[in-house]
Design a protein around this motif. Structure first.
Motif, short mmCIF file in Angstrom:
data_model
loop_
_atom_site.label_atom_id
_atom_site.label_comp_id
_atom_site.label_asym_id
_atom_site.label_seq_id
_atom_site.Cartn_x
_atom_site.Cartn_y
_atom_site.Cartn_z
N GLY A 208 0.82 -1.20 0.00
CA GLY A 208 0.00 0.00 0.00
C GLY A 208 0.86 1.25 0.00
O GLY A 208 0.60 2.20 -0.73
N ARG A 211 2.17 1.84 -3.39
CA ARG A 211 1.17 2.40 -4.29
C ARG A 211 1.02 3.90 -4.07
O ARG A 211 0.86 4.68 -5.01
CB ARG A 211 -0.16 1.69 -4.06
N LEU A 212 1.09 4.30 -2.79
CA LEU A 212 1.00 5.71 -2.47
C LEU A 212 2.16 6.48 -3.11
O LEU A 212 1.98 7.56 -3.65
CB LEU A 212 1.03 5.86 -0.95
N GLU A 215 1.31 6.98 -6.64
CA GLU A 215 0.29 8.03 -6.83
C GLU A 215 0.89 9.42 -6.61
O GLU A 215 0.43 10.40 -7.18
CB GLU A 215 -0.89 7.80 -5.89
N SER A 227 -6.25 -8.30 -5.64
CA SER A 227 -7.40 -7.60 -5.06
C SER A 227 -7.09 -6.11 -4.88
O SER A 227 -7.95 -5.26 -5.12
CB SER A 227 -7.81 -8.24 -3.74
N LYS A 231 -9.19 -2.99 -6.73
CA LYS A 231 -9.88 -1.95 -5.98
C LYS A 231 -9.20 -0.59 -6.09
O LYS A 231 -9.85 0.43 -6.17
CB LYS A 231 -9.96 -2.38 -4.50
N ASN A 232 -7.88 -0.58 -6.12
CA ASN A 232 -7.20 0.71 -6.01
C ASN A 232 -6.47 1.19 -7.26
O ASN A 232 -6.22 2.37 -7.40
CB ASN A 232 -6.21 0.68 -4.84
N PRO A 235 -9.26 2.01 -10.84
CA PRO A 235 -9.80 3.38 -10.98
C PRO A 235 -8.77 4.35 -11.56
O PRO A 235 -9.12 5.26 -12.32
CB PRO A 235 -10.17 3.77 -9.55
N LEU A 236 -7.48 4.16 -11.19
CA LEU A 236 -6.43 5.03 -11.75
C LEU A 236 -6.29 4.79 -13.24
O LEU A 236 -6.10 5.73 -14.01
CB LEU A 236 -5.09 4.75 -11.05
#
Lengths: 378, 651
Positions: A208, A211-212, A215, A227, A231-232, A235-236
């Motif tokens: 996580g 991923r941040l 972003e 998963s 979910k994350n 959308p990107l």
């Protein structure tokens, strides 16, 4: 200190201890599966009745491994014949080495203590970490559960799919990694095989956090397990902020690498590798495949000692088969765990073997690579 | 947006959902009272039940549980000086002295009102903030997070005590202890001395318990009085005073609730520093600082309004990015997955109504939790009137039990004893314990974000606007801290100077030399690592070295006016302590040795019986009742929460 006090201490201590040990004795479960002469006791359908099964999870509460166990928990109680109480015992530490070691020290082949491992547990075992005391050769699988992973990059690199990967070969990239001996070894090794110029920055706590960093634009290439990707990252992708490149693939019935059923539109790593003109054989490829199987194909394994009587193992197998037919399970599992199948029996066996067996050359190759690329001595 | 908020309200006040929220709150209150347990134990109790529940009801229960843990953790922080959760450490600093003065109920009620307010305030901010939270959170890159760690460290300026040399040393000592274990940048193991336990570094629970609770317990043990000493004027109706205190300092509470929400919302900061930042802020913005550390109500209001607001803030990264903003949020996230809700960007789009109902469950849970606690604060504060020798075995049992939950290893207990000893000496020789703890908490953060930002940005990190802003804030914070720093020993220091007694400086000299030796060991160890693995401890120990040598020089030279020369043992009135300093260590050490041999529960039986008989001098009936009660409590707790106790090697 006078006589009276001494007398009081002795008498009260003794009576309390006596009371305590009596209670413990009365409530303790008889768990010996062997008779006094060493023969096995008969194990019937009511073997688990009034017993407690301890499911050791070498990870913290709330993580992926923990969620996996806790999701299955009520179904195990419901479908195991005799309806035993099943409890999760979280023993985190040393990237799961501590809990798995504890299991190795304490387990008896009575089916009352089971271990749920993850790719993170397999990696240090495969790389001969001196702290590891557990040996997969001494266990057999009750259940296996795979996951997948997807590599994606930033649109600022100017490529649209994995076919363009050769265009960014010379661009120095950073990858946010949890550490060189974690599951991240698979994506890191994959980047290297594809000839990408990627350097890992270590110290991220969890995917996580990585991923941040993506972003925020600190890293331009990243991977997430299925998963989290759905979910994350999807959308990107929809907003045009991420470009999916390839998945690590999945293992089919016969242990072959195929496209990940969750991402059939994405090529798997093997396809991309082949496209670049390499062949899917040789030591380099075998090493990749071995580590991919350990990290993703057989990511989650539920283990019991090899000597566990077949009767006990088949009780588990029947329970898991019944669980998979449970309507509530069918409805809730995709949301809580994802779209892959929890396997039992021969299939679990096959995946277990792929995930925990590694040839000496492959092991040495990976160690060498870590040494050269990251100056790491293991 | 308003209709969405209203809709969320409506579904919350649906009678059955509301009942589940209350259930979660009650559970959270009970579990939160026990230090070190927190949300994890509560969750394991809850999980079997939330299965198959309606999503909103299940969420309400989960939120209710998570929201009130910092509230009820306050009981042990204020009444017993045991930090109840990682975010109520700073409360101990002024809360416990208030208890000693007989004003426990005042401190408790002020803290509960602050918690209530903080929780509500956090929810209001979040209602508006949630829509723009994603881009705002993304502003905080690794460079900004590194500067925030430095900002946290600047709080040491306000907490270092009268002696700057010892304050800096205590902080550096904490930073070095915090860097034991795997190096974030390379995974190399530092300063593990062959002890497997240290691979993961020392757990915060152990350090917080041993540095704060342990020395207090051993001091009370030796004084053998009630916590609220006889001279203290025991206040009845103290809870009204607490309410008045809160109203008087409402602006402080608002500022601290704001700080709490912001710090909580930044992923990667962790909740463990938020109380210190709030406390430091209260110090820096107060004109009269003399009472801080000796029982200033502002020292309770500030951290308590911040730590409940923090939970709200921590919801943001948890819900929007799936990245837990605090320990209890990790558990919350796991619970969400189990009931079929996955965190992610959809929480501000398609699932926004769910987000609002979570935020407002949090607010309502805070109101119920704080209200109930407030109601209980008056009767529970009577605990401080009990003779300490009756309370001591319970407190020792509770901190041992809490420590054992850290990694469920017997070594947890031994580490508690070792660091308890260090904490006792730090207290005795006037080394700032908050400075040590802040260093410990921020060590990993400072190091890994420094490593990342150097690799991502190199020198250009210092021209990032966010970094510059935080840097300026840090300088402002340092500027305001120059005027005074909390020191728990000021009264004793003055007394020692007036008396003009000659002091035996050998004990404190030995302790200072021991710390210096550790710094040198850390330096040698860092030298053996690769550059990335060793750079951080090397920098810290090189910076600390001159301070260590300087302190030893000061102690050796004996300047009676220097604030650095201090030994509480020789400054107190004669007869204050009824037993030698090592006696509590022997009792506790004995308990642990026995636990290692025959297991924790039997050892507790023997410990209680003999302690009560010989130390508290109770007779048959009382001894039996107290021992029986303790063992019953322990086993029931273990049974229902499925917790394990240390096992002995003999049985």
């Amino acid at each position: 200190m006078n006589k009276q006090q001494l007398k009081q201490t002795l008498l009260l201590s003794l009576s309390f201890l006596l009371l305590y040990y009596t209670v413990v004795y009365v409530f303790s479960e008889k768990t010996d599966i062997k008779n006094e002469d060493g023969s096995f006791v008969e194990i019937g359908n009511d073997y688990f009745k009034n017993k407690t099964i301890e499911w050791i999870i070498p990870f913290k509460e709330g993580g992926g491994g923990d969620t996996w166990a806790r999701f299955n928990l009520p179904y195990f109680t419901k479908h195991l014949s005799g309806n035993p109480v099943v409890v999760v015992n979280n023993i985190p530490g040393g990237g799961s080495i501590k809990g798995a070691n504890l299991f190795a020290d304490r387990v008896k082949p009575d089916g009352l203590m089971i271990l749920g491992t993850s790719g993170t547990t397999q990696m240090p075992y495969l790389l001969d970490d001196p702290r590891v005391r557990y040996d997969y050769k001494k266990y057999k699988p009750l259940m296996s559960y795979p996951t997948g992973g997807v590599v994606y990059c930033s649109p600022s690199l100017g490529i649209n799919s994995a076919t363009d990967l050769h265009k960014i070969k010379d661009i120095p990239l950073k990858y946010a990694s949890q550490g060189p001996t974690s599951l991240d070894i698979v994506p890191m090794f994959s980047f290297d095989l594809l000839g990408l110029n990627v350097d890992a920055v270590f110290g991220f706590r969890g995917r996580g956090a990585g991923r941040l960093a993506f972003e925020r634009g600190e890293v331009l290439i990243d991977y997430q397990t299925s998963s989290a990707y759905i979910k994350n990252v999807k959308p990107l992708v929809a907003m045009g902020d991420a470009v999916p490149l390839f998945s690590f693939g999945a293992l089919d019935e016969n242990g072959n690498l195929v496209r990940d059923p969750s991402f059939p539109e994405l090529p798997h790593f093997g396809e991309v590798y082949e496209q670049l003109g390499y062949s899917l054989e040789g030591l380099k490829w075998d090493t990749w495949f071995a580590f991919m199987s350990a990290g993703f194909g057989g990511m989650k394994l539920l283990l019991t000692p090899k000597e566990t009587p077949d009767e006990i193992v088949s009780l588990y197998r029947e329970a898991i088969m019944a669980m998979k037919k449970d309507e509530k399970y069918k409805k809730e599992k995709p949301v809580a765990l994802g779209f892959y199948e929890q396997s039992v029996g021969e299939k679990a066996e096959k995946i277990f073997n792929l995930a925990t067996n590694i040839k000496k050359e492959e092991k040495e190759y990976m160690k060498n690579w870590l040494r050269e690329k990251y100056d790491l001595n293991i | 947006m308003i209709d969405l908020v209203l809709q969320a309200f409506q579904s919350l006040f649906d009678p059955s959902n509301f009942m589940f929220l209350v259930l979660g709150v009650l559970l959270g209150l009970v579990v939160g009272v026990f230090p070190g347990l927190g949300g994890i134990a509560g969750l394991s109790l809850l999980l079997p039940f939330i299965y198959g529940m309606d999503q909103v009801a299940a969420l309400a229960t989960l939120v209710g549980l998570v929201a009130v843990i910092p509230t009820s953790a306050t009981f042990s922080s204020i009444l017993m000086g045991i930090p109840g959760s990682s975010s109520s450490q700073a409360t101990v600093l002024d809360g416990f002295p208030l208890s000693k003065k007989g004003q426990a109920s005042r401190a408790l009620s002020a803290s509960f009102i602050s918690s209530l307010f903080g929780g509500l305030f956090g929810a209001i901010i979040l209602t508006f903030f949630v829509q723009i939270a994603r881009p705002v959170i993304l502003i905080f890159g690794s460079a900004e997070l590194f500067m925030l760690a430095i900002f946290g460290l600047s709080m040491v300026g306000s907490l270092s005590g009268k002696s700057v040399v010892k304050g800096v040393l205590a902080c550096a000592f904490g930073l070095l202890i915090g860097s034991i274990g795997a190096a974030p940048a390379t995974g190399e193991f530092r300063m593990i001395f062959g002890i497997n336990y240290l691979y993961d570094g020392l757990p915060l629970v152990i350090i917080a318990l041993s540095i704060f609770a342990f020395p207090e317990i051993s001091e009370l043990f030796r004084k053998d009085r009630a916590i609220a000493s006889d001279e203290a004027e025991f206040k009845t109706n103290g809870w009204l005073d607490g309410v008045k205190d809160f109203i008087k300092h409402k602006w402080l509470a608002i500022r601290c609730a704001g700080i709490g929400t912001i710090v909580g919302a930044i992923p990667g900061m962790g909740g463990s520093v938020v109380d210190w930042i709030a406390y430091g802020h209260a110090m820096q913005t107060s004109k009269d600082k003399d009472h801080f550390g000796k029982g200033d109500i502002r020292g309770v209001i500030a951290p308590e309004s911040a730590n409940n607001a923090k939970e709200g803030g921590a919801l943001m990264p948890t819900l929007l990015f799936g990245i837990p903003g605090s320990g209890s949020m990790a558990v919350f996230l796991g619970g969400m997955v189990l009931i079929g809700i996955e965190a992610g960007p959809s929480m501000v789009t398609t699932d926004i109504s769910l987000t609002y109902s979570i935020i407002w469950s949090l607010a309502i849970a805070n109101v119920i939790g704080a209200g109930l606690s407030l109601f209980l604060s008056e009767p529970i504060s009577l605990l401080t009137r009990i003779r300490f020798s009756l309370l001591a075995p319970f407190m020792i049992m509770v901190i041992s039990f809490a420590a054992f939950q850290a990694t469920k290893d017997m070594t947890d207990l031994w580490m508690l004893l070792v660091f308890g000893l260090i904490g006792t000496f730090m207290k005795r020789f006037g080394w700032s314990r908050p400075a040590f703890l802040i260093g410990f908490v921020l060590a990993a953060q400072a190091e890994s974000y420094l490593n990342m930002s150097v690799q991502f940005y190199s020198w250009s990190m210092f021209v990032r606007p966010g970094v510059i802003i935080i840097m300026i804030l840090t300088l402002i914070s340092l500027y305001f801290s120059r005027k005074g720093s909390v020191d728990e020993n000021v009264e004793l220091m003055e007394k020692a100077n007036i008396g003009g007694k000659s002091m035996n400086r050998t004990p404190q000299l030995i302790f200072a030399i021991a710390v210096l030796v550790f710094i040198v060991i850390a330096l040698i160890d860092a030298y053996k690592q690769s550059f990335l693995g060793g750079a951080f401890p090397m920098i810290i120990s090189l910076l600390a070295l001159p301070f260590g040598i300087g302190l030893i020089y000061i102690l050796y030279k004996n300047d009676p006016k220097s604030a650095s020369v201090f030994d509480a043992e020789q400054a107190v009135d004669e007869g204050t302590f009824k037993s030698p300093w090592y006696e509590p260590m022997l009792w506790i050490g004995g308990l642990y040795a026995l636990s290692g041999l025959i297991g924790f529960v039997p050892a507790i039986i023997l410990f209680f019986v003999s302690f009560l008989t010989f130390k508290a001098k109770t007779l048959w009936l009382k001894t039996s009742l107290l021992t029986g009660g303790a063992v019953l409590m322990l086993t029931l707790f273990g049974y229902f929460l499925n917790l394990k106790f240390p096992e002995g090697i003999l049985f």
